[in-house]
Design an enzyme around this catalytic site. Structure first.
Site, PDB file in Angstrom:
ATOM      1  N   ARG A 391       0.814  -1.219   0.000  1.00  0.00           N
ATOM      2  CA  ARG A 391       0.000   0.000   0.000  1.00  0.00           C
ATOM      3  C   ARG A 391       0.850   1.273   0.000  1.00  0.00           C
ATOM      4  O   ARG A 391       1.753   1.437   0.799  1.00  0.00           O
ATOM      5  CB  ARG A 391      -0.905   0.003   1.227  1.00  0.00           C
ATOM      6  CG  ARG A 391      -1.801   1.208   1.345  1.00  0.00           C
ATOM      7  CD  ARG A 391      -3.193   0.951   0.871  1.00  0.00           C
ATOM      8  NE  ARG A 391      -3.829  -0.127   1.605  1.00  0.00           N
ATOM      9  CZ  ARG A 391      -5.032  -0.600   1.305  1.00  0.00           C
ATOM     10  NH1 ARG A 391      -5.709  -0.103   0.293  1.00  0.00           N
ATOM     11  NH2 ARG A 391      -5.556  -1.588   2.003  1.00  0.00           N
ATOM     12  N   HIS A 421       4.251 -10.732   2.161  1.00  0.00           N
ATOM     13  CA  HIS A 421       4.797  -9.889   3.227  1.00  0.00           C
ATOM     14  C   HIS A 421       6.038 -10.516   3.849  1.00  0.00           C
ATOM     15  O   HIS A 421       6.668  -9.933   4.733  1.00  0.00           O
ATOM     16  CB  HIS A 421       3.711  -9.663   4.296  1.00  0.00           C
ATOM     17  CG  HIS A 421       3.994  -8.538   5.225  1.00  0.00           C
ATOM     18  ND1 HIS A 421       4.165  -8.722   6.577  1.00  0.00           N
ATOM     19  CD2 HIS A 421       4.143  -7.206   5.016  1.00  0.00           C
ATOM     20  CE1 HIS A 421       4.405  -7.557   7.158  1.00  0.00           C
ATOM     21  NE2 HIS A 421       4.398  -6.624   6.234  1.00  0.00           N
ATOM     22  N   HIS A 585       8.736  -2.225  15.539  1.00  0.00           N
ATOM     23  CA  HIS A 585       8.225  -2.964  14.380  1.00  0.00           C
ATOM     24  C   HIS A 585       8.461  -4.474  14.406  1.00  0.00           C
ATOM     25  O   HIS A 585       7.795  -5.200  13.668  1.00  0.00           O
ATOM     26  CB  HIS A 585       8.846  -2.381  13.106  1.00  0.00           C
ATOM     27  CG  HIS A 585       8.171  -2.809  11.848  1.00  0.00           C
ATOM     28  ND1 HIS A 585       8.727  -3.702  10.962  1.00  0.00           N
ATOM     29  CD2 HIS A 585       6.963  -2.483  11.317  1.00  0.00           C
ATOM     30  CE1 HIS A 585       7.915  -3.904   9.945  1.00  0.00           C
ATOM     31  NE2 HIS A 585       6.837  -3.168  10.129  1.00  0.00           N
TER      32      HIS A 585
END
Length: 678
Positions: A391, A421, A585
């Site tokens: 995205r 991913h 993250h």
């Protein structure tokens, strides 16, 4: 219990995270210009939230979709609560913005400075750079609103001549700078482009009286479907999708001050947008311009630091090093440049036969991309799986795909219905007549820019089983094998687990083992450091674990569907969120497992999309030193107080309300991070 008591709403949970980001701008221990950066981050976060999440909910309502989410809310109910919370966040942003503006002025840094103070310079700037490229459009029956692109800054001007009133529109060209800086007499003056244009409206509209003006912009829905039965080539489909996204339906209108009722009605009718999606702000639109407030004085910024390298890695042939031991790195504290150097070394090494890699997001001028192209030109077998559906990076990834193909790389685009991913690199080298495989797996992207801003885990190994399973991974991604036939043998447990194949089941098995042990009177303990938790099955499984006495410690940066510390439901579960200098993250998991202390890293958050609609990886870390490092990392995360928010039911609080004191694990790691190689 009803769902509303069992689960938090995804959208409100994310907005709570963004509020924690905003409140970093009030932290007295954060340097002045870093406070501005947090305010800018919160603004760009909200832009993406409206484009994707709100856009999707608006589509649900338009389609008559009435199903409820995990928290028992319909899409229409969610939009109502989102509007209320976002209006509240806008008020918080305004208060902080003007407070920081005053703090900057005390330091002789003037944001939205007085025009008259530097009028001659600004007048020259306006006439030479701005005025020649703007084109006012008078609105009327013959000239309705032109199409306004997503997030395009505009000014609506109300003018009058001969007792007749008109509305005119100025669409600010994107090639203009958003902010202009003047350094004079030891002072810094910053002016936004809309501020300058508004000041010179009488020059633009000569012969007219200026009644009023409004700076506004439209946010459009970016949550669009990629499915198109007539297009087989995903590259072509992505390019069509990007064009469509620019023209999609509006989901938010922001304006810099209250609108008169007649103009609000005009906006309502033309953009088909309700009052609840109109945000009449008290501060400038799009606070991302605060990223460009730059001063050289060190006191306004976080202290710089040089990333560390494990002491025994320096000045060594990396291939020789990895044949003797595994290596785990924790960016940005460890130097991610080591991975770029490794790919570069592989590209130039005559003994390297092939390089295979996944690519989800990469930065401009990527050293890694350059090395892949160079390797292909040297005749090496280079395969790159590029996720075109990442995205807001789709356009850049299309460019990378074409560039790598032109260099001779084999480029594929994953799957139409799944996002790739996974983050993996496989280098195959011939050594003394035998094949040796080197594997890198990571929780973060191959992006040299964000590697300095995000915390992430890099794991490098020559473990034969992991290497064999990584070969299977790339064969699957390239379309050569069935993901459901991965197991190397019936008696061998996989070290690399994948979604959507079996990652969900693997996590449930690991949690079930802790539940089973707790029921036998043994200790059960789970620690999970993830970005998001929003999955009904996994949330219920954690509730079950808590109910039998398993200690569950969750470190969840953002969205969390689970409610901790609820009597009779989750009394043995704690949830904390760390929001600090770096964006947390990595995904790191720990299971006590009867004292065997199993540790994993993963690319997957605990969300439906990651478990069921993406190709993700879960890697068990068995190397003793790497495992020890990760366990210490989790302990240090749990120990953190200065940047931690703690969740009780569905609310977050800080232990130290008055000051952000206590152990700050991010700052401690900057000072010195333990080498996993020691």
């Amino acid at each position: 219990m009803p769902d509303s008591q069992l689960f938090n709403n995804r959208e409100l949970s994310w907005l709570s995270f963004n509020e924690r980001v905003i409140l970093q701008a009030r932290d007295e221990n954060v340097p002045l210009l870093e406070k501005l950066r947090f305010l800018a981050i919160s603004s760009t976060n909200l832009d993406e939230f409206f484009m994707v999440r709100v856009g999707g909910l608006v589509d649900h309502v338009a389609a008559g979709y009435i199903e409820k989410d995990l928290s028992g809310r319909t899409s229409r109910q969610q939009l109502k609560e989102i509007s209320e919370e976002c209006h509240n966040l806008s008020t918080i942003q305004s208060d902080i913005y003007y407070d920081l503006k005053q703090q900057c002025a005390e330091e002789k840094i003037y944001i939205e400075a007085e025009i008259q103070e530097n009028f001659e310079w600004i007048e020259s700037l306006f006439h030479e750079e701005i005025f020649p490229v703007i084109s006012p459009v008078t609105l009327g029956p013959a000239n309705p609103f032109p199409f306004l692109a997503n997030l395009r800054m505009c000014i609506l001007v109300r003018i009058k001549q001969n007792n007749k009133e008109y509305d005119s529109l100025i669409m600010i060209p994107e090639m203009l700078e958003r902010i202009y800086r003047l350094k004079r007499n030891g002072r810094s003056y910053y002016y936004t482009v809309e501020q300058i244009i508004t000041n010179f409206l009488p020059t633009i509209y000569k012969g007219y009286d200026i009644i009023d003006s409004f700076v506004f912009r439209i946010t459009r829905n970016a949550d669009l479907s990629l499915h198109d039965e007539e297009v087989e080539d995903l590259l072509i489909l992505i390019e069509k999708y990007l064009d469509k996204r620019k023209k999609s339906n509006p989901v938010r209108l922001e304006v810099n001050k209250p609108l008169p009722q007649d103009l609000k009605v005009k906006f309502n009718n033309f953009f088909d947008i309700p009052d609840s999606h109109i945000y009449e702000l008290n501060h400038p639109l799009d606070l991302s311009f605060l990223f460009n407030i730059k001063e050289n004085n060190k006191k306004y910024h976080y202290p710089g630091f040089n990333p560390w390298l494990p002491h025994d890695v320096k000045d060594k042939n990396f291939f020789d090093y990895l044949k003797t031991k595994d290596l785990i790195l924790y960016r940005p504290y460890h130097d991610f440049g080591l991975i770029g150097n490794f790919v570069q070394q592989a590209a130039e090494d005559p003994n390297v036969l092939s390089i295979k890699m996944t690519l989800y997001r990469a930065n401009e001028n990527s050293k890694i991309i350059e090395s892949l192209a160079k390797a292909a030109k040297k005749g090496k077998h280079v395969c790159v799986i590029i996720e075109l559906k990442a995205r807001f990076d789709e356009e850049r990834n299309v460019e990378w795909a074409k560039r790598l193909e032109n260099a001779g790389c084999i480029v594929t685009y994953g799957f139409m219905d799944l996002k790739v991913h996974a983050k993996a690199l496989l280098i195959v080298r011939k050594e003394k007549g035998k094949i040796q495989r080197y594997v890198h797996m990571a929780t973060g992207n191959y992006n040299e820019k964000t590697a300095k801003l995000y915390t992430d885990i890099d794991y490098l190994t020559t473990d034969k089983q992991i290497a064999a399973e990584t070969v299977n991974l790339f064969n699957y991604l390239m379309g050569y094998s069935n993901i459901y036939k991965w197991r190397l043998s019936e008696n061998t447990e996989q070290k690399v687990t994948t979604a959507p194949n079996s990652l969900r089941e693997k996590l449930q098995e690991l949690i079930d083992e802790e539940i089973k042990n707790a029921r036998k009177g043994k200790k059960g303990h789970i620690i999970a450091k993830i970005n998001s938790l929003y999955d009904k099955e996994l949330t219920l499984k954690l509730y079950e674990a808590s109910s039998v006495g398993v200690k569950v410690e969750l470190i969840v940066r953002g969205i969390c569907s689970l409610k901790p510390q609820v009597k009779g439901l989750s009394e043995n579960i704690t949830v904390k969120s760390i929001v600090g200098r770096f964006l947390e993250h990595p995904r790191v998991l720990y299971f006590l497992s009867s004292g065997s202390h199993r540790v994993f890293i993963s690319t997957a958050d605990w969300m439906v999309r990651n478990m069921d609609r993406r190709v993700e990886l879960l890697i068990e870390i068995e190397d003793k030193k790497s495992k020890k490092f990760l366990q210490q990392l989790l302990r240090d995360n749990l120990k953190d107080r200065a940047k931690s928010w703690y969740m009780n039911d569905d609310k977050y609080f800080k232990l130290n309300q008055e000051s952000n004191t206590g152990y700050n694990y991010q700052e401690e790691y900057i000072t010195g991070i333990n080498d996993a190689s020691e």
